[in-house]
Design an enzyme around this catalytic site. Structure first.
Site, PDB file in Angstrom:
ATOM      1  N   HIS A 274      -0.178  -2.179  -7.050  1.00  0.00           N
ATOM      2  CA  HIS A 274       1.197  -2.145  -6.189  1.00  0.00           C
ATOM      3  C   HIS A 274       1.347  -1.190  -5.038  1.00  0.00           C
ATOM      4  CE1 HIS A 274       5.589  -2.278  -6.246  1.00  0.00           C
ATOM      5  NE2 HIS A 274       5.768  -0.958  -6.526  1.00  0.00           N
ATOM      6  N   CYS A 275       0.052  -0.470  -4.770  1.00  0.00           N
ATOM      7  CA  CYS A 275       0.417   0.277  -3.712  1.00  0.00           C
ATOM      8  C   CYS A 275      -0.302  -0.044  -2.440  1.00  0.00           C
ATOM      9  CB  CYS A 275      -0.457   1.767  -4.068  1.00  0.00           C
ATOM     10  SG  CYS A 275       0.760   2.483  -5.497  1.00  0.00           S
ATOM     11  N   ILE A 276      -1.584  -0.148  -2.497  1.00  0.00           N
ATOM     12  CA  ILE A 276      -2.418  -0.429  -1.295  1.00  0.00           C
ATOM     13  C   ILE A 276      -1.928  -1.442  -0.502  1.00  0.00           C
ATOM     14  CG2 ILE A 276      -4.660  -0.378  -0.028  1.00  0.00           C
ATOM     15  CD1 ILE A 276      -5.648   1.537  -2.424  1.00  0.00           C
ATOM     16  N   ASP A 279       2.522  -0.872   0.428  1.00  0.00           N
ATOM     17  CA  ASP A 279       3.175   0.360   1.014  1.00  0.00           C
ATOM     18  C   ASP A 279       2.908   0.488   2.456  1.00  0.00           C
ATOM     19  OD1 ASP A 279       3.726   0.878  -1.541  1.00  0.00           O
ATOM     20  OD2 ASP A 279       2.104   2.617  -1.968  1.00  0.00           O
TER      21      ASP A 279
END
Length: 437
Positions: A274-276, A279
């Site tokens: 869900h991040c890299i 974001d």
């Protein structure tokens, strides 16, 4: 006694009741740590199933220890609810809700907005509100602050607002919510102090104070963008090294012998989680407001997003060498989670690989002991266990997730052809036809 001093005293004496909005990969571990440190914690979530599981002491997050959750629920230190009216009972609340991208690759802050509005409905004087969701610089002051001030609160005097980015790394054996350093930035100095005080009572890692929520928000985006870009460089090197007949893994091993000026990043089948993958595009979107085009971030995204197709194309070439087509081939996919030793398939590049291969007519079997089933489009696919007959019947075994619980020597012994996108078989005896990314 001032409002700030009363709240600080409650925090220091562990008399404060803490709320956590969103009981997912970030929220539940945080709620558990706050409860373990001696605070009464109320978790809020819109999903009835999650609330029921928490209240039954049933864990669904890999980074939470089952026995610890069960114990703090039984002791009454942690409970969960879907009733946001109970925000009236808490002295501090952390917002840990998703911040995905929409179909146009633009930030979807709807979860943060709805959470801020619900909290504002029931907020009271002397409350601390901390946003933890990863987002673009300015979110705390543009979304959370107005929602609360519209109720008549004065930030830094009657209400305290801060941003402290989550730094959860699922599956990390060394760092977790408890011992990972924390960054905190409040809208005012008093906001920073009260938020930092709470985290210092809960966590073992250093609590680093910064001058504003925007600095803390940018810091988190910078962390993930740093990884995003360096992984893209490693992936681009892998593509080039394949054409040049050079082992990119050996190149990286050689480069990292230098004790300064180099940090090892590794190629793979693409980016997941869900991040890299998400974001950095929050920053790309926000940069347009300042008439700036983040070319490096977007180029890195193009490189990383192209890796699943690169893996499929190489798989086709490997099969062609044995006079076989991808259409009709038996392909075993070893690992569908986006990284090792977790059950999370969010944004996993393996989903794209499977989708492309199925579209080309391949027969796909997925082995992943962490993920019993997963969805591609509207179809739910079941995984299977490691099986000798399945491996021996495969025209190609594709290693896409390097779970440490797999017997890779067994895989090597019973596979005719292996394409390893993670350099997983390093140091063990390999089959006659073994290809690395």
């Amino acid at each position: 006694m001032a409002v700030f001093e009363r709240l600080l005293e409650k925090i220091n004496n562990k008399e404060a009741v803490i709320g956590v909005v969103g009981l997912g990969y970030v929220g539940l571990p945080l709620a558990v740590e706050k409860a373990k440190s001696g605070y009464k914690v109320i978790g809020f979530d819109v999903q009835d199933s999650r609330v029921k599981q928490v209240n039954d002491g049933i864990n669904y997050i890999g980074d939470v220890i089952n026995e610890e959750l069960s114990e703090i629920v039984k002791s009454g230190q942690l409970e969960a609810t879907t009733d946001y009216a109970r925000i009236t009972e808490v002295d501090a609340v952390a917002i840990c809700v998703p911040t995905p991208l929409d179909i146009y690759q633009q930030p979807d802050t709807s979860y943060v907005e709805s959470s801020a509005k619900e909290i504002a409905k029931y907020a009271h004087e002397g409350m601390l509100v901390v946003l933890e969701s990863t987002t673009y610089p300015g979110t705390t002051e543009e979304i959370v602050k107005p929602a609360l001030e519209d109720r008549g609160f004065v930030t830094g005097e009657t209400i305290f607002i801060a941003y402290s980015p989550e730094r959860v790394d699922p599956g990390n054996k060394d760092f977790n919510t408890k011992n990972t350093p924390k960054v905190v930035g409040g809208i005012t100095e008093t906001c920073t102090k009260v938020a930092a005080a709470l985290y210092r009572h809960v966590l073992e890692g250093e609590v680093h104070e910064v001058s504003s929520p925007a600095v803390a928000e940018m810091e988190k985006i910078f962390e993930n963008t740093f990884r995003h870009i360096n992984i893209a460089l490693a992936n681009e090197m892998a593509v080039l090294c394949e054409r040049m007949g050079i082992d990119v893994w050996e190149v990286i091993d050689a480069a990292k012998t230098k004790p300064y000026g180099f940090m090892a990043f590794y190629p793979g089948p693409g980016l997941g989680g869900h991040c890299i993958p998400i974001d950095p595009f929050y920053l790309t979107w926000k940069a347009r407001e300042y008439n700036y085009h983040t070319r490096l971030i977007e180029l890195a995204g193009e490189i990383n997003n192209a890796m699943p197709e690169f893996v499929v194309d190489r798989s086709m070439k490997i099969l062609n060498e044995d006079a076989k087509a991808l259409n009709g081939a038996n392909i075993v996919i070893l690992g569908v989670a986006y990284k090792r030793d977790i059950d999370d398939v969010r944004e996993s590049p393996v989903l794209d690989i499977i989708s492309q291969m199925k579209k080309a007519g391949a027969n796909i079997t997925v082995i992943d002991s962490f993920v019993p089933s997963f969805k591609i489009g509207g179809e739910i696919l079941e995984t299977v266990g490691l099986d000798q007959a399945i491996l021996e019947n495969a025209d190609l075994v594709l290693i896409t997730t390097d779970h440490t619980t797999v017997d890779y020597q067994f895989v090597a012994n019973h596979s005719k052809v292996i394409f390893d996108t993670r350099n997983t078989l390093k140091g063990i005896e390999k089959p006659n036809k073994y290809i690395k990314l």
